[in-house]
Design a protein around this motif. Structure first.
Motif, PDB file in Angstrom:
ATOM      1  N   MET A 225       1.035  -1.007   0.495  1.00 13.33           N
ATOM      2  CA  MET A 225       0.158  -0.079  -0.302  1.00 13.33           C
ATOM      3  C   MET A 225       0.647   1.140  -0.163  1.00 13.33           C
ATOM      4  SD  MET A 225      -2.526  -1.314   3.107  1.00 13.33           S
ATOM      5  CE  MET A 225      -1.805  -1.710   4.048  1.00 13.33           C
ATOM      6  N   LYS A 226       0.553   1.756  -0.853  1.00 16.99           N
ATOM      7  CA  LYS A 226       0.980   3.651  -1.041  1.00 16.99           C
ATOM      8  C   LYS A 226       0.442   4.465  -0.399  1.00 16.99           C
ATOM      9  CE  LYS A 226       2.783   7.170  -3.929  1.00 16.99           C
ATOM     10  NZ  LYS A 226       2.829   7.485  -5.508  1.00 16.99           N
ATOM     11  N   LEU A 227       0.838   4.717   0.752  1.00 19.04           N
ATOM     12  CA  LEU A 227       0.364   6.495   1.723  1.00 19.04           C
ATOM     13  C   LEU A 227       0.808   7.333   1.833  1.00 19.04           C
ATOM     14  CD1 LEU A 227      -2.179   7.531   3.796  1.00 19.04           C
ATOM     15  CD2 LEU A 227      -0.896   6.565   5.860  1.00 19.04           C
ATOM     16  N   THR A 228       0.235   8.751   0.943  1.00 22.25           N
ATOM     17  CA  THR A 228       0.241   9.912   0.849  1.00 22.25           C
ATOM     18  C   THR A 228      -0.796  10.805   1.795  1.00 22.25           C
ATOM     19  OG1 THR A 228       0.618   9.823  -1.690  1.00 22.25           O
ATOM     20  CG2 THR A 228       0.370  11.650  -0.701  1.00 22.25           C
TER      21      THR A 228
ATOM     22  N   LEU B 152      -4.478   9.961   0.965  1.00 20.50           N
ATOM     23  CA  LEU B 152      -4.791   8.864   0.059  1.00 20.50           C
ATOM     24  C   LEU B 152      -3.630   8.096   0.008  1.00 20.50           C
ATOM     25  CD1 LEU B 152      -5.810   9.142  -3.252  1.00 20.50           C
ATOM     26  CD2 LEU B 152      -3.564   9.995  -3.792  1.00 20.50           C
ATOM     27  N   LEU B 153      -4.735   6.396  -0.399  1.00 18.95           N
ATOM     28  CA  LEU B 153      -3.967   5.185  -0.138  1.00 18.95           C
ATOM     29  C   LEU B 153      -4.756   4.872  -1.184  1.00 18.95           C
ATOM     30  CD1 LEU B 153      -3.074   3.266   2.154  1.00 18.95           C
ATOM     31  CD2 LEU B 153      -5.025   2.481   2.741  1.00 18.95           C
ATOM     32  N   GLU B 154      -3.428   4.189  -1.622  1.00 15.55           N
ATOM     33  CA  GLU B 154      -3.199   3.384  -3.363  1.00 15.55           C
ATOM     34  C   GLU B 154      -2.961   2.078  -3.275  1.00 15.55           C
ATOM     35  OE1 GLU B 154      -2.488   6.416  -6.568  1.00 15.55           O
ATOM     36  OE2 GLU B 154      -0.942   7.351  -4.560  1.00 15.55           O
TER      37      GLU B 154
ATOM     38  N   PHE C 101      -6.190   1.196  -7.375  1.00 14.58           N
ATOM     39  CA  PHE C 101      -6.932   1.664  -6.457  1.00 14.58           C
ATOM     40  C   PHE C 101      -7.171   3.338  -5.503  1.00 14.58           C
ATOM     41  CE2 PHE C 101     -10.816   2.149  -3.978  1.00 14.58           C
ATOM     42  CZ  PHE C 101     -11.573   1.515  -4.659  1.00 14.58           C
ATOM     43  N   ARG C 102      -7.423   4.056  -5.965  1.00 13.22           N
ATOM     44  CA  ARG C 102      -7.279   5.742  -4.982  1.00 13.22           C
ATOM     45  C   ARG C 102      -8.526   5.681  -3.889  1.00 13.22           C
ATOM     46  NH1 ARG C 102      -4.142   9.846  -8.852  1.00 13.22           N
ATOM     47  NH2 ARG C 102      -3.029   8.454  -9.568  1.00 13.22           N
ATOM     48  N   LEU C 103      -8.370   5.271  -2.508  1.00 14.56           N
ATOM     49  CA  LEU C 103      -8.760   6.165  -1.567  1.00 14.56           C
ATOM     50  C   LEU C 103      -8.371   6.531  -0.665  1.00 14.56           C
ATOM     51  CD1 LEU C 103     -11.571   4.783   0.450  1.00 14.56           C
ATOM     52  CD2 LEU C 103      -9.658   2.842   1.559  1.00 14.56           C
ATOM     53  N   LEU C 104      -9.774   7.731  -1.181  1.00 10.95           N
ATOM     54  CA  LEU C 104      -9.478   9.161  -0.138  1.00 10.95           C
ATOM     55  C   LEU C 104      -9.796   8.422   1.692  1.00 10.95           C
ATOM     56  CD1 LEU C 104      -7.227  11.695   0.005  1.00 10.95           C
ATOM     57  CD2 LEU C 104      -9.970  12.708  -0.044  1.00 10.95           C
ATOM     58  N   LEU C 105      -9.462   8.733   2.315  1.00 10.21           N
ATOM     59  CA  LEU C 105      -9.287   8.409   3.613  1.00 10.21           C
ATOM     60  C   LEU C 105      -9.189  10.114   4.825  1.00 10.21           C
ATOM     61  CD1 LEU C 105      -6.402   6.807   5.180  1.00 10.21           C
ATOM     62  CD2 LEU C 105      -8.961   5.758   4.495  1.00 10.21           C
TER      63      LEU C 105
END
Length: 250
Positions: A1-4, A23-25, A29-33
């Motif tokens: 997982m990539k967390l920005t 932003l978790l990728e 797939f791009r999921l915004l927390l």
């Protein structure tokens, strides 16, 4: 997982950072927390406006959700290609009504749902794209959730906003990466069921055996170095404060 880290300031934006948004990728797939004050502008440094696949809201305080009002405008009045298809937005009960009231000038009461597919969170486990999400209620003045997110054998826990509680301990157990709020300063503020301080975040990380602790939601008036030192006194793993633009491989 990539967390920005899109934004990490607590309560209101600082000169260096927007409010909470991450932003978790994985697997494209791009999921915004969360999407707090100022996050929509900063998000454009890391993602196209129309490239998000879903948004997951921890709670409905403005510093965690209010920029979805601006994102509604982006998706509803899209100048090229027409209105966007509804995108999943997971949040506490009443999320649509909260955002509609905050925007205050939508074309009609159901306009938000034309571009957002609102899904009400409850404690439990479900999937969003490639991610397995476990949610639990945490301690905060409004309904609030912490998240345990798993993908490819790795685990990230996001505290959201919370005071110390058993639910957070459970969500954090054995996590590889712990993104934990530390709004308060140990020995200075002590308001039950509101926020954590750096020492409490460190104690939770130690008991859970997490691999890495990143402190976040630190307000502009709080010294992050003090919170880091307080966490390091009780937790032996790596500790740092989140910074806008930071990228982590979980």
């Amino acid at each position: 997982m990539k967390l920005t880290v899109v934004g990490c300031s607590g309560s209101f934006p600082s000169m260096e950072s927007a409010c909470s948004s991450y932003l978790l990728e994985a697997d494209g797939f791009r999921l915004l927390l969360d999407m707090g004050n100022g996050a929509l502008g900063e998000l454009q440094r890391h993602s196209g406006l129309y490239d998000l696949d879903a948004v997951l809201l921890s709670h409905l305080h403005a510093d965690h959700c209010i920029d979805l009002c601006g994102y509604f405008v982006v998706r509803y009045y899209r100048p090229d290609g027409g209105r966007c298809a509804p995108m999943p937005v997971y949040g506490p009960a009443g999320t649509e009504q909260r955002l509609t009231a905050a925007h205050a000038d939508v074309p009609h009461d159901g306009a938000m749902s034309e571009v957002f597919h609102f899904r009400t969170l409850t404690p439990g486990t479900f999937t969003i794209g490639p991610f397995t999400i476990r949610t639990e209620h945490v301690r905060h003045p409004v309904e609030a959730f912490g998240f345990r997110i798993e993908h490819g054998g790795r685990t990230l826990t996001y505290s959201g906003d919370t005071g110390p509680c058993a639910a957070l301990e459970s969500l954090t157990e054995g996590a590889d990466f712990f993104l934990c709020e530390a709004s308060f300063t140990y020995g200075k503020e002590d308001i039950p069921d509101l926020h954590l301080n750096g020492r409490e975040a460190g104690e939770t990380a130690r008991r859970a055996g997490v691999g890495r602790l990143v402190l976040t939601h630190i307000p502009p008036w709080t010294d992050p170095d003090i919170s880091i030192r307080d966490a390091q006194k009780v937790y032996d793993g790596p500790v740092e404060a989140a910074k806008a633009g930071a990228v982590y491989e979980v």
